[in-house]
Design a protein around this motif. Structure first.
Motif, PDB file in Angstrom:
ATOM      1  N   GLN A  28       0.858  -1.185   0.000  1.00  0.00           N
ATOM      2  CA  GLN A  28       0.000   0.000   0.000  1.00  0.00           C
ATOM      3  C   GLN A  28       0.890   1.229   0.000  1.00  0.00           C
ATOM      4  O   GLN A  28       1.859   1.311   0.763  1.00  0.00           O
ATOM      5  N   ALA A  48      -1.126   7.909  -2.470  1.00  0.00           N
ATOM      6  CA  ALA A  48      -1.337   7.415  -1.107  1.00  0.00           C
ATOM      7  C   ALA A  48      -2.618   6.594  -0.996  1.00  0.00           C
ATOM      8  O   ALA A  48      -3.644   6.926  -1.590  1.00  0.00           O
ATOM      9  N   HIS A  49      -2.518   5.499  -0.245  1.00  0.00           N
ATOM     10  CA  HIS A  49      -3.606   4.568   0.084  1.00  0.00           C
ATOM     11  C   HIS A  49      -3.920   3.581  -1.038  1.00  0.00           C
ATOM     12  O   HIS A  49      -4.717   2.658  -0.826  1.00  0.00           O
ATOM     13  N   ARG A 107      -3.207   0.534  -3.879  1.00  0.00           N
ATOM     14  CA  ARG A 107      -2.526  -0.758  -3.857  1.00  0.00           C
ATOM     15  C   ARG A 107      -1.557  -0.865  -5.037  1.00  0.00           C
ATOM     16  O   ARG A 107      -1.867  -0.429  -6.140  1.00  0.00           O
ATOM     17  N   THR A 124     -14.260   8.586   6.389  1.00  0.00           N
ATOM     18  CA  THR A 124     -13.665   7.717   5.361  1.00  0.00           C
ATOM     19  C   THR A 124     -14.618   6.605   4.937  1.00  0.00           C
ATOM     20  O   THR A 124     -14.229   5.695   4.207  1.00  0.00           O
TER      21      THR A 124
END
Length: 693
Positions: free
Chosen positions: A233, A257-258, A260, A426
């Protein structure tokens, strides 16, 4: 200077290394695969393995780090750890014998009859011995037919016929071996060795370490041109990543960012900090290697039947040869008959066709675990899909915004209000609302501090009024909002299969936002293709509510829906359908799909799915494209048609050759030439594989 245990430098010049590894001479080592592994390393221009000299010759960019990396790699390389090891490579043997017989034929005009016969006897002896050995081994093989035919010619003193026949036999075997090895090589091209080194972040500094030493949750930095060493990640950074080695997609994709990332993919621009989620044998690259290894080792029932039929037809050839001798007493005709057989074409064309199809599927993001899967999938008449993450992306879209106070809160302003508050969450619902508001460039609406009510919703204030966002239950039971007057509106939205998000101000409902899973763009066309190609029954199994599942099914033209299911109920329904005599494929992505994947005749897993789902599946889509299901089905059916066509072609042509040989129309040399030509034609069709639609 570093001392290596097994990689011994024999000779070295600028940009060139010759490295000796003693175990390279073993018969089970596939030299071409080792070359492929080395050539895929950064900075390597070429690699060639000489098994006889037990050495690897490497040309590289001359950089010390490249030299060190390749020596480290070769020193750690173990034969038992190679992704693919084949039984034997007969190319060298047949090339050697074909060359000797060819030279003998060229020299024959300059020799006496006695010399020709002595030379022929020496050169055909290995072929005759192989035939005798196969008889003593307890099985009748094509080598016995070759031995009888050549033995007859030699015993009659016909050295030219013996040498010519032996030449064509070995030439045919050489070309067949090359064709079979080429089909294996197609799949080997898809094996992507993991990078040999990585930059690991330790105590705020970057340290270069061997990639196989990385552990779970290690943080690595990847720069332009580097291969990502782990499945992970992204923690920070932005980059363009080329994923063609894994997904087949040639256009680089943006990673930030975040998101895969997969091992074996290459950073083209930018820099990433990545937390390792999977390392070593658990990475995507390692799984693909194991998948392809299984594909090469597994035999389908069709292949086994082809081998059985081929062996049976050797007995037919022996019988026809005996009958020809009884009727004609002509040894030349007998030799011609024995040089025609069905076994080569029948035995080899099936696995070659299977491997060719597996290669074409893999290049299009579809990993198929062996020929057995192709054969089974071709007979499928029912396909069952999981819903979320399979037919849908598993992400939500805002479909409708309904304001019940349009004067004060028109739709755009209502969406802007909800997005301004939801941007602090989120949750997938919140992300969908915020994304939609940004897409429409809606302004931010100032509000006070946001309070999160776990499992219910969010509360804030706007212009001194209490704003509540959440589920109907939360607003009605906890905030005393009267929603009953809007029941007709709510039923209309629910009938569309929408997830509803409610918002109120000072305990008065202001509006409702309807969201839905993003249907995959190619889902409808994929379903249509399955129906068009003969799938009689398509169903959806889901743990989601029935109303939402039916709404999705209606969009796709699917009539059969099973909703509100627990994981074990999915597997039970799959079994029920199979008990009705159906051949069934199941497509899923989650841990809860694993029982159904195992229970199906063919299990198909999505690329973003859980590890257990991928491990349970017979087919894994590496490209996030649901149309791969229809493509794999079409290729499976086309492959089985090609195999049947090759079978009929081989039997028909060879039967004609039998007639010609028994009637004395063809000499042994011509019989051998025509037979081998037929075999190579069948193999060429098999290697070319199924045509793209």
């Amino acid at each position: 200077m570093k001392v290596y245990k097994q990689a011994k430098i024999v000779h070295e010049t600028l940009k060139r290394l010759r490295v000796r590894i003693d175990w390279l001479q073993r018969k089970l080592i596939d030299a071409s695969h080792i070359s492929t592994l080395v050539e895929r390393m950064e900075g390597i221009e070429s690699a060639r393995v000489n098994k006889g000299a037990k050495s690897v010759v490497i040309r590289y960019d001359g950089k010390p780090e490249t030299r060190l990396a390749v020596l480290d790699f070769l020193d750690r390389l173990e034969p038992t750890n190679l992704p693919y090891v084949q039984q034997s490579n007969s190319e060298e043997k047949h090339f050697f014998h074909a060359s000797l017989n060819g030279l003998a034929l060229a020299a024959s005009p300059f020799l006496t009859p006695g010399q020709r016969l002595a030379l022929a006897g020496a050169l055909v002896a290995p072929t005759i011995w192989e035939g005798i050995d196969s008889l003593f081994s307890g099985s009748v093989k094509v080598e016995l037919l070759d031995a009888i035919a050549i033995g007859v010619a030699t015993s009659r003193g016909d050295a030219i016929t013996a040498l010519s026949t032996n030449f064509f036999i070995h030439l045919g075997e050489l070309l067949e071996a090359k064709t079979n090895n080429n089909s294996n090589a197609l799949l080997r091209q898809l094996l992507h060795p993991a990078p040999t080194s990585a930059w690991k972040e330790q105590n705020g500094e970057l340290t270069k370490v061997a990639a196989d030493q990385l552990k779970l949750n290690d943080v690595v930095a990847v720069n332009p041109g580097d291969t990502i060493p782990v499945d992970g990640q992204v923690l920070s950074g932005t980059a363009q990543v080329n994923e063609s080695s894994v997904t087949g997609e040639s256009v680089p994709v943006n990673k930030e960012a975040h998101m895969r990332v997969l091992s074996g993919t290459i950073v083209e621009e930018g820099t990433l900090r990545i937390r390792a989620v999977k390392v070593g044998d658990d990475t995507t690259t390692a799984r693909i290697s194991r998948f392809i290894q299984d594909s090469l080792e597994n035999k389908s029932e069709t292949q086994k039947k082809a081998e059985k039929k081929a062996n049976q037809r050797i007995l037919i050839t022996l019988g026809l040869g005996a009958l020809t001798f009884l009727l004609t007493r002509d040894f030349t005709r007998v030799a011609s008959v024995f040089l025609v057989d069905y076994s080569c074409a029948l035995k080899l064309s099936t696995p070659v066709a299977m491997k060719s199809t597996m290669y074409k599927c893999a290049k299009n993001g579809i990993l198929v675990k062996g020929g057995q899967v192709i054969e089974t999938f071709a007979d499928i008449d029912t396909v069952v899909f999981d819903k979320t993450g399979t037919l849908t992306h598993g992400e939500l879209d805002v479909i409708e915004v309904e304001s019940v106070q349009p004067q004060e809160w028109p739709k755009d302003r209502l969406l802007a209000l909800v997005a301004s508050i939801e941007e602090h969450s989120t949750h997938p619902v919140a992300n969908a609302v915020v994304t939609n508001a940004k897409a429409h460039e809606l302004p931010h609406i100032n509000h006070s501090e946001v309070n999160f009510i776990v499992a219910h919703g969010m509360v804030s204030e706007v212009n001194g009024k209490r704003v509540v966002i959440g589920s109907r239950h939360f607003l009605e039971e906890h905030e005393n909002v009267d929603i009953a007057p809007y029941e007709e509106l709510i039923i209309r939205l629910e009938n569309k299969g929408l997830i509803l998000l409610y918002t109120s101000m000072d305990s008065v409902l202001t509006g409702v936002i309807g969201l839905r899973d993003q249907l995959r763009e190619d889902a409808k066309s994929m379903i249509d293709r399955l129906y068009a190609n003969g799938v009689a029954r398509i169903a959806i199994l889901t743990g989601d509510r029935a109303r939402k599942a039916h709404a999705l099914a209606e969009q796709l033209g699917i009539k059969e829906v099973y909703a509100d299911l627990r994981p074990e109920e999915k597997a039970a329904i799959v079994q029920q359908i199979k008990d009705q005599g159906r051949k069934l494929a199941f497509v899923g992505d989650g841990v809860n799909d694993a029982p159904a994947l195992v229970n199906a005749d063919v299990g198909i897993a999505m690329p973003q799915g859980a590890d257990l789902a991928r491990a349970s599946a017979d087919i894994v889509l590496t490209d996030d494209n649901i149309s791969g299901v229809a493509e794999a089905y079409e290729k499976s059916r086309d492959t089985m048609k090609l195999i049947q066509s090759n079978f009929k072609w081989a039997v028909g042509i060879n039967s004609g050759l039998f007639v010609g040989a028994s009637m004395g129309w063809t000499s042994p040399v011509v019989s051998s030439l025509l037979h081998n030509g037929t075999t190579l034609g069948v193999l060429a069709r098999a290697l070319s594989g199924v045509r793209e639609r």
